[in-house]
Design an enzyme around this catalytic site. Structure first.
Site, PDB file in Angstrom:
ATOM      1  N   ASN A   7       6.505 -13.022  -0.632  1.00 33.38           N
ATOM      2  CA  ASN A   7       6.119 -12.940  -2.036  1.00 33.38           C
ATOM      3  C   ASN A   7       7.398 -12.752  -2.854  1.00 33.38           C
ATOM      4  O   ASN A   7       7.991 -11.671  -2.840  1.00 33.38           O
ATOM      5  CB  ASN A   7       5.170 -11.747  -2.210  1.00 33.38           C
ATOM      6  CG  ASN A   7       4.700 -11.581  -3.634  1.00 33.38           C
ATOM      7  OD1 ASN A   7       5.091 -12.345  -4.528  1.00 33.38           O
ATOM      8  ND2 ASN A   7       3.869 -10.591  -3.865  1.00 33.38           N
ATOM      9  N   HIS A 177      -5.166 -12.797  -9.230  1.00 36.08           N
ATOM     10  CA  HIS A 177      -5.570 -11.840  -8.183  1.00 36.08           C
ATOM     11  C   HIS A 177      -6.566 -12.480  -7.216  1.00 36.08           C
ATOM     12  O   HIS A 177      -7.386 -11.789  -6.598  1.00 36.08           O
ATOM     13  CB  HIS A 177      -6.255 -10.576  -8.767  1.00 36.08           C
ATOM     14  CG  HIS A 177      -5.341  -9.654  -9.504  1.00 36.08           C
ATOM     15  ND1 HIS A 177      -5.729  -9.013 -10.666  1.00 36.08           N
ATOM     16  CD2 HIS A 177      -4.079  -9.255  -9.275  1.00 36.08           C
ATOM     17  CE1 HIS A 177      -4.730  -8.253 -11.105  1.00 36.08           C
ATOM     18  NE2 HIS A 177      -3.706  -8.397 -10.273  1.00 36.08           N
ATOM     19  N   ASN A 208      -1.594  -2.101 -11.239  1.00 38.41           N
ATOM     20  CA  ASN A 208      -0.834  -2.168 -12.488  1.00 38.41           C
ATOM     21  C   ASN A 208      -1.398  -3.279 -13.353  1.00 38.41           C
ATOM     22  O   ASN A 208      -1.564  -3.156 -14.550  1.00 38.41           O
ATOM     23  CB  ASN A 208       0.646  -2.391 -12.194  1.00 38.41           C
ATOM     24  CG  ASN A 208       1.324  -1.081 -11.873  1.00 38.41           C
ATOM     25  OD1 ASN A 208       1.147  -0.102 -12.592  1.00 38.41           O
ATOM     26  ND2 ASN A 208       2.065  -1.054 -10.788  1.00 38.41           N
ATOM     27  N   ARG A 238      -0.113  -4.048 -19.984  1.00 41.30           N
ATOM     28  CA  ARG A 238      -0.635  -5.207 -20.735  1.00 41.30           C
ATOM     29  C   ARG A 238      -1.868  -4.793 -21.530  1.00 41.30           C
ATOM     30  O   ARG A 238      -2.692  -4.015 -21.057  1.00 41.30           O
ATOM     31  CB  ARG A 238      -1.023  -6.342 -19.774  1.00 41.30           C
ATOM     32  CG  ARG A 238       0.165  -6.969 -19.111  1.00 41.30           C
ATOM     33  CD  ARG A 238      -0.275  -8.097 -18.173  1.00 41.30           C
ATOM     34  NE  ARG A 238       0.536  -8.070 -16.978  1.00 41.30           N
ATOM     35  CZ  ARG A 238       0.112  -8.345 -15.769  1.00 41.30           C
ATOM     36  NH1 ARG A 238      -1.152  -8.690 -15.558  1.00 41.30           N
ATOM     37  NH2 ARG A 238       0.925  -8.294 -14.749  1.00 41.30           N
ATOM     38  N   MET A 281      -1.624   5.736 -13.703  1.00 40.23           N
ATOM     39  CA  MET A 281      -2.879   6.474 -13.839  1.00 40.23           C
ATOM     40  C   MET A 281      -2.765   7.907 -13.335  1.00 40.23           C
ATOM     41  O   MET A 281      -3.341   8.826 -13.909  1.00 40.23           O
ATOM     42  CB  MET A 281      -3.993   5.718 -13.095  1.00 40.23           C
ATOM     43  CG  MET A 281      -5.361   6.280 -13.270  1.00 40.23           C
ATOM     44  SD  MET A 281      -5.877   6.396 -14.998  1.00 40.23           S
ATOM     45  CE  MET A 281      -6.709   4.845 -15.263  1.00 40.23           C
ATOM     46  N   ILE A 329      -5.687   1.976  -8.453  1.00 42.13           N
ATOM     47  CA  ILE A 329      -6.588   2.860  -9.204  1.00 42.13           C
ATOM     48  C   ILE A 329      -7.998   2.808  -8.604  1.00 42.13           C
ATOM     49  O   ILE A 329      -8.626   3.838  -8.364  1.00 42.13           O
ATOM     50  CB  ILE A 329      -6.622   2.448 -10.698  1.00 42.13           C
ATOM     51  CG1 ILE A 329      -5.230   2.571 -11.316  1.00 42.13           C
ATOM     52  CG2 ILE A 329      -7.640   3.272 -11.473  1.00 42.13           C
ATOM     53  CD1 ILE A 329      -5.108   2.001 -12.732  1.00 42.13           C
ATOM     54  N   ASN A 332      -8.119   4.729  -5.331  1.00 44.27           N
ATOM     55  CA  ASN A 332      -7.719   6.145  -5.271  1.00 44.27           C
ATOM     56  C   ASN A 332      -8.236   7.037  -6.377  1.00 44.27           C
ATOM     57  O   ASN A 332      -8.277   8.254  -6.212  1.00 44.27           O
ATOM     58  CB  ASN A 332      -6.188   6.239  -5.296  1.00 44.27           C
ATOM     59  CG  ASN A 332      -5.571   5.577  -4.089  1.00 44.27           C
ATOM     60  OD1 ASN A 332      -5.814   6.003  -2.964  1.00 44.27           O
ATOM     61  ND2 ASN A 332      -4.804   4.528  -4.310  1.00 44.27           N
ATOM     62  N   GLU A 383      -3.987  -8.254   0.255  1.00 48.41           N
ATOM     63  CA  GLU A 383      -3.672  -9.633  -0.139  1.00 48.41           C
ATOM     64  C   GLU A 383      -2.817 -10.328   0.911  1.00 48.41           C
ATOM     65  O   GLU A 383      -2.969 -11.512   1.167  1.00 48.41           O
ATOM     66  CB  GLU A 383      -2.940  -9.618  -1.491  1.00 48.41           C
ATOM     67  CG  GLU A 383      -3.869  -9.244  -2.630  1.00 48.41           C
ATOM     68  CD  GLU A 383      -3.146  -8.778  -3.887  1.00 48.41           C
ATOM     69  OE1 GLU A 383      -2.685  -7.620  -3.903  1.00 48.41           O
ATOM     70  OE2 GLU A 383      -3.038  -9.563  -4.831  1.00 48.41           O
TER      71      GLU A 383
HETATM   72  P1  ADP Z   1       0.288  -3.143  -8.173  1.00 47.21           P
HETATM   73  O1  ADP Z   1      -0.638  -3.857  -9.094  1.00 47.21           O
HETATM   74  O2  ADP Z   1       1.698  -3.041  -8.690  1.00 47.21           O
HETATM   75  O3  ADP Z   1       0.183  -3.554  -6.719  1.00 47.21           O
HETATM   76  P2  ADP Z   1      -1.117  -0.764  -7.301  1.00 47.21           P
HETATM   77  O4  ADP Z   1      -2.283  -1.522  -6.770  1.00 47.21           O
HETATM   78  O5  ADP Z   1      -0.263  -0.020  -6.336  1.00 47.21           O
HETATM   79  O6  ADP Z   1      -0.186  -1.614  -8.235  1.00 47.21           O
HETATM   80  O7  ADP Z   1      -1.707   0.286  -8.371  1.00 47.21           O
HETATM   81  C1  ADP Z   1      -0.880   1.091  -9.146  1.00 47.21           C
HETATM   82  C2  ADP Z   1      -1.782   2.050  -9.941  1.00 47.21           C
HETATM   83  O8  ADP Z   1      -2.562   2.813  -9.015  1.00 47.21           O
HETATM   84  C3  ADP Z   1      -1.002   3.044 -10.783  1.00 47.21           C
HETATM   85  O9  ADP Z   1      -1.622   3.200 -12.041  1.00 47.21           O
HETATM   86  C4  ADP Z   1      -1.140   4.328  -9.985  1.00 47.21           C
HETATM   87  O10 ADP Z   1      -1.081   5.463 -10.795  1.00 47.21           O
HETATM   88  C5  ADP Z   1      -2.532   4.158  -9.423  1.00 47.21           C
HETATM   89  N1  ADP Z   1      -2.731   5.081  -8.295  1.00 47.21           N
HETATM   90  C6  ADP Z   1      -2.150   5.048  -7.078  1.00 47.21           C
HETATM   91  N2  ADP Z   1      -2.537   6.119  -6.348  1.00 47.21           N
HETATM   92  C7  ADP Z   1      -3.369   6.841  -7.131  1.00 47.21           C
HETATM   93  C8  ADP Z   1      -4.104   8.043  -6.964  1.00 47.21           C
HETATM   94  N3  ADP Z   1      -4.052   8.728  -5.851  1.00 47.21           N
HETATM   95  N4  ADP Z   1      -4.878   8.452  -7.997  1.00 47.21           N
HETATM   96  C9  ADP Z   1      -4.941   7.769  -9.140  1.00 47.21           C
HETATM   97  N5  ADP Z   1      -4.281   6.623  -9.366  1.00 47.21           N
HETATM   98  C10 ADP Z   1      -3.503   6.164  -8.377  1.00 47.21           C
END
Ligand code: ADP
Length: 398
Positions: A7, A177, A208, A238, A281, A329, A332, A383
């Protein structure tokens, strides 16, 4: 079949090596800050005790990164055989409805989509060209973020603007996505014990970048992202949906240039812009708990708009087996799931708070009560595995 999944971003190269049939992770890593004065890398494998980390020469790019990666994979301690390479490509326009062998006509088609994703496709192409030079004997496959959404009908993908803009310039909704939505759809079918072709879900990928998709009998029928990944849900930085009139106003009344508005809406808006604090988040949840009003409001807007989009997507499919949460998000954040689902009780979702509190952390989990008419499931996305599977399937069938 061992697949090297690559990637390439504008200044990074992420990779993993996956045994496609078992899904076993054999190695993974990141080359970061490529082209800068301080490029660096980290590569690791469950087969080795310690990760390999280091820096690359000043301004090193994909070529040096792939040299380092090839040497690592072939090293005496690892000796990983690679059977094919799967490349993540952001925009496949209307050319690609699925994975594709990257021969010259396919490369030309990817190039022709560059105007639709000027920040991403050129980087993807450079990475593919480097990989072809480094691994000339291996089949190279492109897997597109947009491909899964190519089943969307014109009534959902056309913008209500003059039709010739679509005909002559391809201006329409594409969606992104795709590998994530496709992966969680197949996992949801497995969890529900139904064939994918009889499974309908709404999936919410909340990382994100955030997007939701309505998937009917295994095929995507609508999604929240559009021509670019700026449309739809509120994201980390965004804006998601807004009145296009805001753009004219920013330009005419506040004097912002198109480039400044582009940066404003892509990099300074969303959770970051609303909270004036963070796009993350976790930080916003903590700030909210400490009484930060702007953080509380940002999160409220995020979940309110998410619920509104999910309810809208529900109207595009005739039945729905489950609502799926994925991405950092979605996987988690217990509160985001609870607050969103609280707004969707009218769809027949009855949350099980205990199941919600313990779901995620890398595990699949149903978070609604056993008799809830509509289920909600947390499914960690993968992915890379989806790209590896599609690559292996295509190479195996050729
Ligand atoms: P990307 O789109 O860059 O792959 P991710 O899927 O890793 O990003 O998601 C990033 C988001 O997930 C951020 O907003 C981060 O705060 C949130 N996040 C990751 N772990 C937690 C958690 N334990 N609780 C709340 N939000 C989380």
């Amino acid at each position: 079949m061992n697949i090297l999944v690559i990637n390439c971003g504008s200044s990074s190269l992420k990779f993993s090596v996956i045994e496609a049939c078992s899904g076993k992770d054999l190695a993974r890593g990141l080359f970061d800050k490529l082209g800068s004065e301080t490029p660096c890398y980290k590569m690791e494998s469950p087969l080795l005790e310690a990760p390999a980390t280091g820096s690359l020469p000043c301004h090193a790019g994909y070529e040096t990164a792939l040299d380092t990666l090839a040497a690592y994979l072939a090293s005496e301690q690892l000796q990983l055989r690679i059977d094919a390479i799967g490349h993540r490509i952001v925009h496949g326009g209307e050319h690609f409805t699925g994975a594709c062998l990257l021969d010259q006509p396919a490369m030309d088609a990817v190039k022709s989509c560059s105007s639709l994703a000027p920040l991403h496709n050129p980087a993807n192409l450079l990475g593919i060209e480097s990989a072809k030079r480094h691994f000339p004997k291996l089949p190279q496959v492109g897997v597109f973020d947009t491909a899964f959404h190519q089943s969307i009908e014109p009534e959902a993908f056309l913008y209500p603007i003059p039709f010739e803009l679509y005909q002559q310039h391809g201006i329409r909704r594409y969606g992104f996505h795709g590998s994530s939505h496709k992966y969680v759809a197949s996992e949801a079918a497995r969890i529900l014990g139904k064939p994918l072709k009889q499974t309908s879900i709404i999936s919410a990928h909340l990382g994100n970048g955030c997007s939701a998709a309505a998937i009917e009998n295994g095929s995507c029928v609508d999604t929240t992202m559009g021509l670019t990944p700026l449309e739809g849900l509120v994201m980390g930085t965004r804006s998601g949906d807004l009145d296009p009139g805001v753009i004219f106003h920013l330009h005419r009344s506040l004097g912002l240039s198109i480039e400044e508005i582009d940066t404003l809406l892509n990099k300074k808006s969303g959770l970051l812009g609303l909270s004036q604090r963070s796009n993350d988040m976790r930080s916003l949840r903590q700030a909210s708990a400490e009484g930060d009003v702007a953080a509380q409001r940002a999160v409220k807007i995020f979940t309110r708009r998410l619920a509104k989009s999910i309810a809208g997507l529900r109207s595009t499919i005739s039945s729905c087996d489950a609502l799926v949460f994925t991405g950092g998000i979605g996987e988690n954040d217990v509160q985001t799931r609870a607050e969103t689902l609280a707004r969707l009780a009218h769809l027949g979702i009855q949350l099980d708070p205990a199941a919600n509190a313990s779901a995620g952390r890398g595990q699949n989990g149903i978070i609604t009560q056993p008799d809830s008419p509509l289920k909600a499931i947390v499914i960690p996305t993968n992915e890379e595995l989806m790209i590896a599977r599609e690559t292996a399937q295509l190479v195996g069938s050729n």
